[in-house]
Scaffold this active site. Structure first.
Site, short mmCIF file in Angstrom:
data_model
loop_
_atom_site.label_atom_id
_atom_site.label_comp_id
_atom_site.label_asym_id
_atom_site.label_seq_id
_atom_site.Cartn_x
_atom_site.Cartn_y
_atom_site.Cartn_z
N ASP A 14 0.61 -1.38 -0.19
CA ASP A 14 -0.28 -0.29 -0.07
C ASP A 14 0.74 1.25 0.25
OD1 ASP A 14 -2.56 1.79 0.05
OD2 ASP A 14 -2.33 2.00 2.01
N GLU A 110 -2.42 0.20 -4.21
CA GLU A 110 -2.01 -1.54 -3.25
C GLU A 110 -2.93 -2.73 -4.47
OE1 GLU A 110 -5.50 -1.81 -0.38
OE2 GLU A 110 -6.54 -0.03 -1.11
#
Length: 350
Positions: A14, A110
């Site tokens: 992420d 992500e």
């Protein structure tokens, strides 16, 4: 002889405040200042992403720009540059591909990676995540955080544990304890209202969930009940799906208190647009959908054709759906787009 089930190695990567980080990289004068990517306050703009300096003032994604400026008068609002973010995302995706073909993107910033069969770094998912994060920083100038675990659910939660620019490893034998200690609001699918209903039954964390049967949870939460029971044990059988063909992209939110007017619903709907734009990137789309769930848990969806997120069109869809509630409060608002397989005009938040 039955072969033992092979333990998966999943990494959730992420990026740290991705859009804002790209702006600070490209415009060094913005560094160390509170900035947010979003629309202007005088046109009902909302925040898409903000940096950590802005978060110290309570600024958050999906917050109206006017509210963000009230909390942080020195906030610098930066218009988004989606084509740039997409190009950087492709750079990052290329780094992932050096280690595995099993990549499931969730948005521009992500993705899940299954590195079970990766032999680099002696097959260590922890070392692979460290190397991926180092290569991202060296090649893009941006930082990423990572969660490493035997399944997607735990990996995603873990990636948020040591942000920014950190990683968290949850070993297979630690998953049950990790999940049991999780506050329920951290479990995907548990919104404010669901958490409130669970709290009424004395449930605050994963361990509390396991005191009840899946059947009882089904009575309280419908089909999500048994899923929650699995998550509370740290179990998630879902595989990383690199070739999944997505038919839609959407975002929705359950509010803490029922919305009692059409205008309140519209404000909430507009606040979801930046997150939808982040998830959508530049994927072409051909249809718009607005979803409402009323206080009695009945829900309705209104759809139309279109390839722009025009506020006037979204307001019209919401109006139609709101009338179907016949005055009932609204507990959930959602918006999604139906993806197209051919090229279409770039996403614009008009």
């Amino acid at each position: 002889m039955v072969e033992p089930i092979r333990q998966r190695k999943i990494i959730h990567v992420d990026m740290d405040c991705f859009f804002a980080a790209v702006e600070m990289r490209d415009f060094p004068e913005l560094r160390d200042k509170p900035i947010a990517v979003g629309g202007p306050a005088n046109s009902r703009g909302v925040i898409s992403t903000c940096n950590y300096e802005a978060r110290q003032y309570g600024v958050r994604s999906a917050m109206p720009s006017s509210e963000a400026l009230r909390r942080c008068p020195g906030l610098i609002l930066v218009p988004g540059r989606m084509s740039v973010y997409k190009a950087v995302s492709q750079q990052i995706r290329a780094i992932f591909a050096r280690y595995t073909e099993l990549i499931e993107p969730l948005s521009l910033d992500e993705a899940y990676l299954d590195v079970t069969d990766c032999h680099q770094c002696r097959g260590s998912a922890t070392l692979i995540a460290q190397r991926i994060r180092a290569e991202i920083q060296a090649e893009t100038g941006l930082t990423a955080s990572a969660g490493i675990a035997p399944n997607k659910f735990i990996a995603k939660i873990a990636s948020d544990e040591n942000k920014p620019n950190g990683q968290c490893v949850v070993l297979p034998e630690q998953c049950a304890a990790f999940a049991a200690a999780l506050p329920l609001r951290k479990i995907p699918g548990v919104g404010p209202r669901t958490a409130e209903r669970l709290a009424e039954h004395g449930l605050q964390n994963g361990a509390d969930v396991l005191k009840h049967s899946p059947e009882r949870l089904h009575e309280w939460l419908g089909k999500f009940g048994p899923v929650l029971y699995q998550r509370a044990q740290g179990i998630d059988p879902r595989e990383v799906q690199p070739h999944r063909e997505r038919k839609s992209v959407g975002v929705e939110t359950t509010v803490a208190e029922d919305l009692r007017s059409e205008q309140a619903c519209l404000d909430k709907l507009m606040s979801l647009l930046p997150e939808l734009a982040r998830r959508l990137g530049e994927k072409p789309f051909k249809g718009l959908n607005v979803k409402l769930k009323f206080s009695d848990f009945q829900q309705t969806t209104v759809a139309c054709q279109g390839n722009e997120l025009a506020p006037s069109q979204l307001a019209a869809l919401l109006h139609t759906g709101y009338l179907r509630g016949e005055g009932k409060g609204v507990r959930l608002v959602g918006i999604s787009v139906t993806l197209a397989s051919h090229s279409s005009p770039q996403l614009s938040l008009l």
